[in-house]
Design a protein around this motif. Structure first.
Motif, PDB file in Angstrom:
ATOM      1  N   GLY A 272      -1.684  88.139  42.349  1.00 23.36           N
ATOM      2  CA  GLY A 272      -0.294  88.565  42.583  1.00 23.36           C
ATOM      3  C   GLY A 272      -0.167  90.258  42.845  1.00 23.36           C
ATOM      4  N   VAL A 273      -1.140  90.729  42.211  1.00 21.48           N
ATOM      5  CA  VAL A 273      -1.026  92.277  41.965  1.00 21.48           C
ATOM      6  C   VAL A 273      -1.172  92.784  43.619  1.00 21.48           C
ATOM      7  N   TYR A 274      -1.731  91.813  44.478  1.00 23.15           N
ATOM      8  CA  TYR A 274      -1.617  92.357  45.908  1.00 23.15           C
ATOM      9  C   TYR A 274      -0.359  92.710  46.350  1.00 23.15           C
ATOM     10  N   GLY A 275       0.435  92.190  45.821  1.00 27.95           N
ATOM     11  CA  GLY A 275       2.121  92.499  46.085  1.00 27.95           C
ATOM     12  C   GLY A 275       2.292  93.854  45.928  1.00 27.95           C
ATOM     13  N   VAL A 276       1.696  94.397  44.926  1.00 34.16           N
ATOM     14  CA  VAL A 276       2.019  95.614  44.527  1.00 34.16           C
ATOM     15  C   VAL A 276       1.497  96.795  45.738  1.00 34.16           C
ATOM     16  N   VAL A 277       0.313  96.185  46.390  1.00 34.79           N
ATOM     17  CA  VAL A 277      -0.306  97.017  47.445  1.00 34.79           C
ATOM     18  C   VAL A 277       0.656  97.012  48.448  1.00 34.79           C
ATOM     19  N   VAL A 278       1.339  95.812  49.042  1.00 37.81           N
ATOM     20  CA  VAL A 278       2.336  95.840  49.983  1.00 37.81           C
ATOM     21  C   VAL A 278       3.427  96.744  49.583  1.00 37.81           C
ATOM     22  N   ALA A 279       4.080  96.536  48.175  1.00 38.98           N
ATOM     23  CA  ALA A 279       4.882  97.433  48.024  1.00 38.98           C
ATOM     24  C   ALA A 279       4.703  98.922  48.208  1.00 38.98           C
ATOM     25  N   ALA A 280       3.685  99.103  47.478  1.00 43.20           N
ATOM     26  CA  ALA A 280       3.387 100.750  47.634  1.00 43.20           C
ATOM     27  C   ALA A 280       3.298 101.295  48.965  1.00 43.20           C
ATOM     28  N   LEU A 281       2.608 100.249  49.931  1.00 45.12           N
ATOM     29  CA  LEU A 281       2.432 100.814  51.489  1.00 45.12           C
ATOM     30  C   LEU A 281       3.614 101.011  52.212  1.00 45.12           C
ATOM     31  N   ALA A 282       4.858  99.926  52.016  1.00 40.94           N
ATOM     32  CA  ALA A 282       5.886  99.913  52.459  1.00 40.94           C
ATOM     33  C   ALA A 282       6.788 101.210  51.909  1.00 40.94           C
ATOM     34  N   ALA A 283       6.574 101.381  50.477  1.00 39.05           N
ATOM     35  CA  ALA A 283       7.527 102.241  50.013  1.00 39.05           C
ATOM     36  C   ALA A 283       7.068 103.772  50.343  1.00 39.05           C
ATOM     37  N   PHE A 284       5.638 103.961  50.400  1.00 44.50           N
ATOM     38  CA  PHE A 284       5.134 105.348  51.191  1.00 44.50           C
ATOM     39  C   PHE A 284       5.646 105.515  52.519  1.00 44.50           C
ATOM     40  N   THR A 285       5.832 104.465  53.349  1.00 45.59           N
ATOM     41  CA  THR A 285       5.842 104.655  54.909  1.00 45.59           C
ATOM     42  C   THR A 285       7.351 105.029  54.776  1.00 45.59           C
ATOM     43  N   GLY A 286       8.390 104.214  54.090  1.00 47.93           N
ATOM     44  CA  GLY A 286       9.706 104.534  54.308  1.00 47.93           C
ATOM     45  C   GLY A 286      10.111 105.630  53.657  1.00 47.93           C
ATOM     46  N   ALA A 287       9.548 106.186  52.528  1.00 46.07           N
ATOM     47  CA  ALA A 287       9.620 107.583  52.010  1.00 46.07           C
ATOM     48  C   ALA A 287       9.443 108.853  52.792  1.00 46.07           C
ATOM     49  N   LEU A 288       8.233 108.535  53.263  1.00 45.54           N
ATOM     50  CA  LEU A 288       7.547 109.653  54.304  1.00 45.54           C
ATOM     51  C   LEU A 288       8.536 109.602  55.534  1.00 45.54           C
ATOM     52  N   ALA A 289       8.946 108.783  55.818  1.00 47.69           N
ATOM     53  CA  ALA A 289       9.818 108.748  57.027  1.00 47.69           C
ATOM     54  C   ALA A 289      10.907 109.420  56.627  1.00 47.69           C
ATOM     55  N   GLY A 290      11.758 109.168  55.586  1.00 47.96           N
ATOM     56  CA  GLY A 290      13.039 109.797  54.960  1.00 47.96           C
ATOM     57  C   GLY A 290      12.774 111.371  54.768  1.00 47.96           C
TER      58      GLY A 290
ATOM     59  N   CYS B  89      14.283  93.667  40.097  1.00 54.20           N
ATOM     60  CA  CYS B  89      15.656  93.384  40.108  1.00 54.20           C
ATOM     61  C   CYS B  89      16.477  94.473  39.813  1.00 54.20           C
ATOM     62  N   THR B  90      15.810  95.525  39.391  1.00 56.39           N
ATOM     63  CA  THR B  90      16.707  97.078  39.345  1.00 56.39           C
ATOM     64  C   THR B  90      16.427  97.720  40.635  1.00 56.39           C
ATOM     65  N   ALA B  91      15.391  97.646  41.219  1.00 61.07           N
ATOM     66  CA  ALA B  91      15.409  98.690  42.469  1.00 61.07           C
ATOM     67  C   ALA B  91      16.185  97.716  43.571  1.00 61.07           C
ATOM     68  N   GLY B  92      16.010  96.468  43.741  1.00 63.92           N
ATOM     69  CA  GLY B  92      16.764  95.856  44.832  1.00 63.92           C
ATOM     70  C   GLY B  92      18.045  96.152  45.255  1.00 63.92           C
ATOM     71  N   PRO B  93      19.007  96.039  44.175  1.00 66.11           N
ATOM     72  CA  PRO B  93      20.472  96.247  44.661  1.00 66.11           C
ATOM     73  C   PRO B  93      20.736  97.719  44.801  1.00 66.11           C
ATOM     74  N   CYS B  94      19.766  98.679  44.454  1.00 61.90           N
ATOM     75  CA  CYS B  94      19.885  99.940  44.689  1.00 61.90           C
ATOM     76  C   CYS B  94      19.668 100.193  45.923  1.00 61.90           C
ATOM     77  N   LEU B  95      18.347  99.619  46.445  1.00 61.50           N
ATOM     78  CA  LEU B  95      18.057 100.028  47.820  1.00 61.50           C
ATOM     79  C   LEU B  95      18.896  99.164  48.774  1.00 61.50           C
ATOM     80  N   ALA B  96      19.366  97.901  48.503  1.00 60.49           N
ATOM     81  CA  ALA B  96      20.435  97.301  49.498  1.00 60.49           C
ATOM     82  C   ALA B  96      21.501  98.269  49.784  1.00 60.49           C
TER      83      ALA B  96
ATOM     84  N   LEU C 243      13.242  97.687  56.586  1.00 61.43           N
ATOM     85  CA  LEU C 243      12.021  97.192  56.620  1.00 61.43           C
ATOM     86  C   LEU C 243      11.168  97.756  55.387  1.00 61.43           C
ATOM     87  N   PRO C 244      11.198  99.102  55.196  1.00 58.93           N
ATOM     88  CA  PRO C 244      10.309  99.589  53.922  1.00 58.93           C
ATOM     89  C   PRO C 244      11.020  99.212  52.755  1.00 58.93           C
ATOM     90  N   ALA C 245      12.383  99.115  52.656  1.00 63.00           N
ATOM     91  CA  ALA C 245      13.092  98.671  51.255  1.00 63.00           C
ATOM     92  C   ALA C 245      12.822  97.388  50.864  1.00 63.00           C
TER      93      ALA C 245
END
Length: 160
Positions: A132-150, A79-86, A109-111
């Motif tokens: 539910g911790v598997y959601g953190v896996v999805v988040a980490a992979l997406a974040a790394f992909t988007g951050a590396l692209a940036g 809820c903190t990162a969401g508005p910032c990323l949006a 998509l990564p955000a």
């Protein structure tokens, strides 16, 4: 109950910290070009926020606590990162030559997956589902992909 996730937490925390360092190197090398545009400072901040989400999430995963407490903390992170990323991926924050598909693949998509994965993990942990911790896996992979692209854009593509 979260003990099996300890190695994952250590690995992602270390990888996030290393990638933040890479991002800072990219920014420092091309600082003049980055601040000379209207779009690239937001791209740099987007990459940083994307890396901070898995960093904070996995640091919290390493804290000895009940899964419900981790769920609440992950909801706060999402809820903190969401508005910032949006705000950072809004349509006006992209270069005119970037197509909608490129923008979606590289930033939106990564955000979105980073926030959604963290949010889902928090909700499921709060509801009593440790998987539910598997959601953190999805988040980490997406974040790394988007951050590396940036970071690639800030380090290499900026010089083209």
């Amino acid at each position: 109950m979260l003990e099996p996730w300890r190695d994952f937490g250590v690995a992602v925390t270390g990888a996030s910290a290393a990638l933040v360092g890479l991002l800072y190197v990219a920014i420092s090398i091309n600082l003049r070009q980055i601040v000379g545009t209207s779009v690239l400072p937001a791209r740099a901040l987007l990459a940083l926020v994307l890396l901070v989400v898995p960093l904070v999430s996995t640091i919290l995963l390493l804290v000895p606590q009940p899964p419900v407490a981790l769920g609440v903390e992950l909801l706060v992170v999402a809820c903190t990162a969401g508005p910032c990323l949006a705000h950072l991926v809004r349509p006006s924050a992209r270069p005119a030559q970037q197509t909608v598909a490129e923008r979606a693949a590289g930033t939106v998509l990564p955000a979105g997956l980073t926030v959604a994965g963290t949010l889902v993990a928090g909700v499921l942990l709060l509801a009593g589902y440790p998987a539910g911790v598997y959601g953190v896996v999805v988040a980490a992979l997406a974040a790394f992909t988007g951050a590396l692209a940036g970071t690639w854009v800030l380090l290499i593509e900026i010089l083209r």
